[in-house]
Scaffold this active site. Structure first.
Site, PDB file in Angstrom:
ATOM      1  N   GLU A  18       0.822  -1.219   0.000  1.00  0.00           N
ATOM      2  CA  GLU A  18       0.000   0.000   0.000  1.00  0.00           C
ATOM      3  C   GLU A  18       0.864   1.283   0.000  1.00  0.00           C
ATOM      4  O   GLU A  18       0.775   2.107   0.924  1.00  0.00           O
ATOM      5  CB  GLU A  18      -0.963   0.015   1.191  1.00  0.00           C
ATOM      6  CG  GLU A  18      -2.010  -1.079   1.144  1.00  0.00           C
ATOM      7  CD  GLU A  18      -3.118  -0.872   2.179  1.00  0.00           C
ATOM      8  OE1 GLU A  18      -3.129   0.187   2.833  1.00  0.00           O
ATOM      9  OE2 GLU A  18      -3.974  -1.765   2.310  1.00  0.00           O
ATOM     10  N   GLU A  59      -5.049  -8.757   1.988  1.00  0.00           N
ATOM     11  CA  GLU A  59      -5.920  -8.379   3.100  1.00  0.00           C
ATOM     12  C   GLU A  59      -7.336  -8.281   2.560  1.00  0.00           C
ATOM     13  O   GLU A  59      -7.557  -7.778   1.460  1.00  0.00           O
ATOM     14  CB  GLU A  59      -5.547  -7.006   3.678  1.00  0.00           C
ATOM     15  CG  GLU A  59      -4.187  -6.900   4.323  1.00  0.00           C
ATOM     16  CD  GLU A  59      -3.898  -5.479   4.797  1.00  0.00           C
ATOM     17  OE1 GLU A  59      -4.862  -4.749   5.124  1.00  0.00           O
ATOM     18  OE2 GLU A  59      -2.716  -5.098   4.828  1.00  0.00           O
TER      19      GLU A  59
END
Length: 392
Positions: A122, A227
């Site tokens: 990210e 995730e």
């Protein structure tokens, strides 16, 4: 495309596996990050996670800086695949300051299990906020991937992990800004959040707006989820089952790890017995177990004067076996059965061709399942489809 041919006097039958990701025979593995309350060691927390979900075949672990040694409890987990991310400032990486540590770290990585490593998961918000540029991130990724390649370890997979929000048109972002290039990436994984709670959004609908699967396939890379979190607590048990089925079936995902982490109570499953049970069914495979199913359709190619084709979607239902093509005239005999192909893991599509047929003749076709767990017995057959060869 893999093609096996069996030749018979005046005709031939072939079984073809349609193009799918290179790992198509590998089942999707489901796991989680490890909920580690204050006062617990990672080993204790992992034991608690296993008691909730069953043996986790893949773990998601995080390092805020350099990755830990392989003796660290987070990484010293034989028998389990690991999705591990670590962070360095991109500009620092480009100075070579991390080279020696990472070269040694990759060289020491286990070779008995899959390691999906990711540099700076990210990165999008950090790049937006000026921590480093997208160009520096891409260059740093390329440098680190080169160090990993020096290890010569085929179980190390360079894995990008980005927000699926980046794919949402409302984000204003372009995923290619972060992409280091196909030569430096083995797997494309996403962090999947923000389901439409009001409408109990399905995974298919979510992916249509944030098409992580299509992006991965456009680059010829396996798709994965590093995730995933669902904050619709009322509908979460059913949503988790639907998500898992989509990941295993439509997406053929390499791995899916639920974000069951401390500090995010809207996502962690602690105390949610029904949701824990749902994810346990995915982790252990009981959600997908049952009788193998096979659905046969004509085509996709139309019959010619001498050929027919039929396709079958095969779901092994946690079993292993072989499938074979079978066809015959709808009136008369001319029965022919082709080669067997091993099937296991995720659903896949196989297509059968039969050639050398007389024109303007009706044929019936199906797929057969031969079970590997019972010594090769014929256990199941699909529905049949009829086709007529074209006039000459």
């Amino acid at each position: 495309m893999r093609r096996l041919m069996a030749m018979f006097a005046a005709a031939a039958v072939a079984l073809v596996t349609l193009p799918t990701p290179a790992h198509a025979s590998t089942p999707t593995v489901f796991g989680a990050s490890v909920y580690q309350p204050s006062g617990q060691t990672f080993t204790q927390a992992l034991a608690n996670a296993v008691s909730r979900y069953g043996t986790l075949p893949v773990l998601r672990v995080f390092y805020p800086g350099a990755p830990g040694a392989w003796t660290d409890a987070k990484l010293n987990t034989p028998g389990r695949s690991t999705v591990v991310s670590f962070k360095y400032d991109a500009d620092t990486v480009l100075t070579g300051a991390a080279d020696d540590y990472l070269r040694s770290w990759f060289a020491a990585a286990p070779r008995d299990r899959d390691i999906f490593w990711s540099y700076y998961h990210e990165p999008e918000d950090d790049i937006r906020d000026g921590a480093f540029t997208a160009a520096a991130y891409r260059a740093a990724w390329q440098r680190i991937a080169g160090l990993a390649d020096q290890a010569g370890n085929s179980r190390l997979y360079a894995t990008t992990i980005w927000m699926d929000w980046t794919l949402d048109p409302k984000s204003g972002r372009n995923w290619r800004d972060y992409y280091p290039g196909a030569a430096f990436v083995d797997v494309m994984a996403w962090d999947v959040y923000n389901f439409d709670v009001a409408n109990s959004e399905t995974m298919a609908t979510h992916n249509a707006n944030r098409p992580g699967l299509e992006v991965a396939r456009s680059e010829g890379k396996p798709y994965a989820v590093a995730e995933i979190g669902v904050d619709d607590h009322a509908n979460r048990p059913a949503m988790l089952r639907e998500i898992a089925r989509w990941m295993r079936g439509t997406a053929d995902a390499r791995f899916v790890t639920y974000f069951d982490a401390t500090g995010w109570p809207q996502y962690d499953l602690n105390g949610d017995t029904a949701s824990i049970q749902s994810w346990k069914e995915a982790v252990t495979g009981t959600l997908f177990a049952g009788t193998p199913t096979m659905t046969t359709t004509a085509g996709p190619a139309a019959p010619t004067a001498s050929t027919i084709q039929w396709s079958t979607r095969v779901d092994p239902a946690q079993k292993v076996g072989w499938v074979s093509c079978a066809s015959w005239r709808t009136s008369g005999s001319d029965f022919l059965e082709g080669p067997r192909q091993y099937v296991a893991g995720n659903p896949e599509t196989v297509t059968c061709d039969r050639t050398g047929l007389p024109a303007n003749t009706s044929y019936r076709a199906r797929i057969k399942w031969w079970d590997a767990q019972t010594g090769g017995s014929l256990l199941y057959t699909s529905n049949t489809v009829d086709q007529v060869t074209a006039a000459s």
